[in-house]
Write an enzyme that holds these catalytic residues in place. Structure first.
Site, PDB file in Angstrom:
ATOM      1  N   GLY A 166     -13.433  20.859  -1.532  1.00 45.87           N
ATOM      2  CA  GLY A 166     -13.049  20.126  -0.325  1.00 45.87           C
ATOM      3  C   GLY A 166     -13.016  18.622  -0.544  1.00 45.87           C
TER       4      GLY A 166
ATOM      5  N   LYS B 205      -1.567  29.415   0.472  1.00 42.29           N
ATOM      6  CA  LYS B 205      -2.150  29.787  -0.828  1.00 42.29           C
ATOM      7  C   LYS B 205      -3.515  30.419  -0.576  1.00 42.29           C
ATOM      8  CE  LYS B 205      -5.112  28.642  -3.886  1.00 42.29           C
ATOM      9  NZ  LYS B 205      -5.449  29.937  -4.456  1.00 42.29           N
TER      10      LYS B 205
ATOM     11  N   GLU C 100     -13.108  22.677   6.228  1.00 37.32           N
ATOM     12  CA  GLU C 100     -14.225  23.517   6.691  1.00 37.32           C
ATOM     13  C   GLU C 100     -14.980  23.942   5.447  1.00 37.32           C
ATOM     14  OE1 GLU C 100     -15.290  24.078   9.597  1.00 37.32           O
ATOM     15  OE2 GLU C 100     -13.620  23.295  10.762  1.00 37.32           O
TER      16      GLU C 100
ATOM     17  N   GLU D 296     -26.388  25.496  -0.876  1.00 40.68           N
ATOM     18  CA  GLU D 296     -25.775  26.751  -0.436  1.00 40.68           C
ATOM     19  C   GLU D 296     -25.783  27.752  -1.591  1.00 40.68           C
ATOM     20  OE1 GLU D 296     -21.474  26.982   0.278  1.00 40.68           O
ATOM     21  OE2 GLU D 296     -21.901  27.927   2.205  1.00 40.68           O
TER      22      GLU D 296
ATOM     23  N   GLY E  95     -13.280  26.138   2.233  1.00 38.01           N
ATOM     24  CA  GLY E  95     -13.802  26.506   0.920  1.00 38.01           C
ATOM     25  C   GLY E  95     -15.064  25.729   0.623  1.00 38.01           C
ATOM     26  N   SER E  96     -15.333  25.547  -0.657  1.00 35.60           N
ATOM     27  CA  SER E  96     -16.586  24.913  -1.065  1.00 35.60           C
ATOM     28  C   SER E  96     -16.518  23.391  -0.899  1.00 35.60           C
ATOM     29  CB  SER E  96     -16.854  25.252  -2.533  1.00 35.60           C
ATOM     30  OG  SER E  96     -15.814  24.705  -3.316  1.00 35.60           O
ATOM     31  N   ASN E  97     -17.691  22.774  -0.876  1.00 35.52           N
ATOM     32  CA  ASN E  97     -17.744  21.310  -0.730  1.00 35.52           C
ATOM     33  C   ASN E  97     -17.111  20.605  -1.908  1.00 35.52           C
ATOM     34  OD1 ASN E  97     -19.585  22.116   1.351  1.00 35.52           O
ATOM     35  ND2 ASN E  97     -20.014  19.927   1.467  1.00 35.52           N
TER      36      ASN E  97
ATOM     37  N   CYS F  90     -19.891  31.605   5.769  1.00 34.44           N
ATOM     38  CA  CYS F  90     -20.207  30.167   5.836  1.00 34.44           C
ATOM     39  C   CYS F  90     -21.312  29.938   6.860  1.00 34.44           C
ATOM     40  CB  CYS F  90     -18.967  29.374   6.188  1.00 34.44           C
ATOM     41  SG  CYS F  90     -18.144  30.012   7.635  1.00 34.44           S
TER      42      CYS F  90
END
Ligand code: NAP
Length: 493
Positions: free
Chosen positions: A232, A174, A249, A384, A227-229, A283
């Protein structure tokens, strides 16, 4: 009507069951590129079922043969490198040279993982009993859900899909909704290279519908997510309740340290490339510059000059240094952080706005931005931003620089510019990030070394290199007793 992409399920290119599509835009011009399936739970379930069935035969294909298919994938990627790079620039904005680098990472990973088909080493070890043989081998695991972001639309999917395949797993992919075209091209190449039906499946659709279905599906054994925290953490929670194996990650707040003795010309090149390449949307982008006090003023002035000369525009134009941000929300987010920085008392040296150039008004551009007088507790030094915003922090010593580097929740990449070998080795030891560069910027990972971050950047897994196989396979310990009698470990001699 624009070209419509299709899902790829069980070896068939298919429309989404609900018949719904959304537009994919060029972030530099706002033009519609293609229409993309807005798939539903049903499509995702079909893809998992196809991958589950295909696993039964794919796991038995000898690994060297799986590797040979990946070798062919690498060749096809090489042949189509410039066409793919151009599509990438049109779809997500990074300048062509960087888009070519992104495709090259995929090529490198294809050839590397093709070779793993003939290695994938396990090990043998002496048994504690006579006439007994002991070894450990890698086993495939099952269906892997591959969920990827938009900022490296070729590299990141290949970093996940190729090791998954060579290790004998099947895949449901995806991709990010912002970058469907590169995902489509990659899966077409996998099909052309001879990946059997059902081994790789592609489902376009939102994170909340297709992504959610995959992470909670009982037949998905592995999830590899970048992707983003925020997303995640959610993925880990859902998957954790079913004891799925999950690799995360996530974000970064990467820093370059510049000591008084650094080669400043080199440091400035590294800073510009790391902070403003891919418009700060890597990143591993450098968003903090930790500078020893003796060269702080001169570095600030020289950086300002260089930043003022950066040219914004379409990534297809060879004169462009900095392309657009991915979408309007990203422009708004970056601008919000610029305001937060000013409210916190940081000094805006340059940038801090959208460009007022009518030629750029249709795109999602933002001026490369430099803040000085930044302190470590400020939000612009902690969170970030994912845009072209760099914050300069002044320090007195190497020890203080390392402390400042480590005082964020993220731990992806860090770098130091110095001519002092002792300082460099102290930094290698003490910088708490998964990647450390000496006399280079925070970016430039090579695919045969482990890639990933410490602390808030992930959950301890690494991508790339042989580390990727550790995630995509599990160890099986095998004991072969050829003594012809019952031998009891820990009891018999
Ligand atoms: P994101 O919003 O978290 O999205 C990443 C992927 O997750 C997309 O495919 C997204 O789908 C999907 N998703 C969203 N919600 C989901 C859900 N509930 N369940 C399952 N999947 C879901 O991140 P992004 O904005 O695309 O990427 C930027 C972030 O990635 C930054 O934080 C960056 O630092 C990080 N990143 C990290 C690395 C690394 O290696 N550490 C590398 C590159 C990027 P949709 O696109 O449909 O929303």
């Amino acid at each position: 009507m624009h070209v419509r992409l299709l899902n790829f399920i069980g070896g068939q290119w298919s429309e989404p069951v609900n018949g719904q599509y959304h537009n994919d835009y060029n972030p530099a011009t706002g033009e519609v590129l293609v229409e993309v399936p807005r798939s539903s739970r049903e499509d995702a379930n079909r893809a998992v079922a196809a991958a589950k069935e295909a696993f039964q035969s794919w796991r038995l294909v000898p690994a060297p043969k799986r590797g040979e298919i990946l070798f062919r994938v690498g060749q096809l990627l090489m042949e189509r490198k410039s066409e793919l790079a151009k599509k990438m620039t049109q779809e997500m904005g990074k300048v062509l040279l960087e888009a070519e680098g992104d495709v090259q990472e995929g090529i490198d990973m294809a050839f590397y993982m093709a070779g793993e088909g003939r290695r994938s080493f396990g090990y043998t070890t002496p048994s504690e009993l006579p006439n007994k043989f002991a070894m450990a081998v890698r086993d495939p695991i099952g269906v892997a859900a591959i969920i990827t972001p938009w900022n490296f639309p070729m590299a990141i999917p290949t970093w996940k899909i190729f090791p998954a395949l060579v290790a004998g797993n099947t895949v449901v992919f995806k991709p990010a909704s912002e970058t469907p075209q590169l995902a489509y091209e990659l899966v077409k190449i996998l099909e052309e290279a001879g990946v059997p039906a059902g081994v790789v499946n592609l489902v376009f659709g939102s994170g909340s519908e297709v992504g959610e279905t995959l992470i909670s599906h009982p037949d998905v054994a592995l999830i590899s997510f970048t992707g983003s925290n925020e997303t995640g953490r959610h993925v880990a929670q859902v998957a954790g309740s079913q004891l799925k194996r999950v690799s995360l990650e996530l974000g970064g707040k990467n820093a370059i340290i510049v000591l008084d003795d650094a080669d400043l010309d080199l440091a400035i090149d590294g800073i510009i490339w790391s902070a403003f390449g891919t418009t700060g949307q890597r990143c591993t982008a450098c968003s903090r510059l930790i500078v020893q006090e003796g060269i702080y003023d001169v570095l600030r002035e020289r950086l300002k000059d260089r930043i003022a000369k950066l040219s914004l525009g379409s990534g297809l134009d060879s004169k462009t240094d900095v392309g657009p941000l991915i979408n309007r929300q990203a422009v708004e987010k970056v601008h919000k952080y610029v305001q937060i920085g000013q409210d916190e008392g940081a000094h805006l040296e340059i940038g801090g706005d959208v460009p007022h150039d009518s030629g750029l008004s249709a795109g999602n551009f933002y001026l490369p931005t430099l803040f000085t007088d930044v302190t470590i507790e400020m939000r612009i030094a902690q969170e970030e931003i994912f845009g072209p915003v760099l914050s300069m922090i002044k320090v007195k010593t190497l020890e203080e620089a390392i402390q400042v580097n480590n005082k964020v929740t993220y731990g992806l990449s860090s770098s130091i510019f110095t001519r002092n070998v002792n300082a460099a080795f102290q930094a290698i030891r003490d910088l708490a990030t998964g990647i450390v560069y000496i006399n280079a910027g925070t970016i430039g990972a090579e695919i045969h070394l482990p890639f990933g971050g410490t602390r808030g950047t992930g959950n301890g897994h690494r991508e790339a290199g042989t580390a990727a196989l550790d995630f995509f396979s599990e160890w099986k310990a095998v004991y072969v007793d050829y003594s012809g009698k019952l031998q009891r470990a820990q009891i018999d001699d």
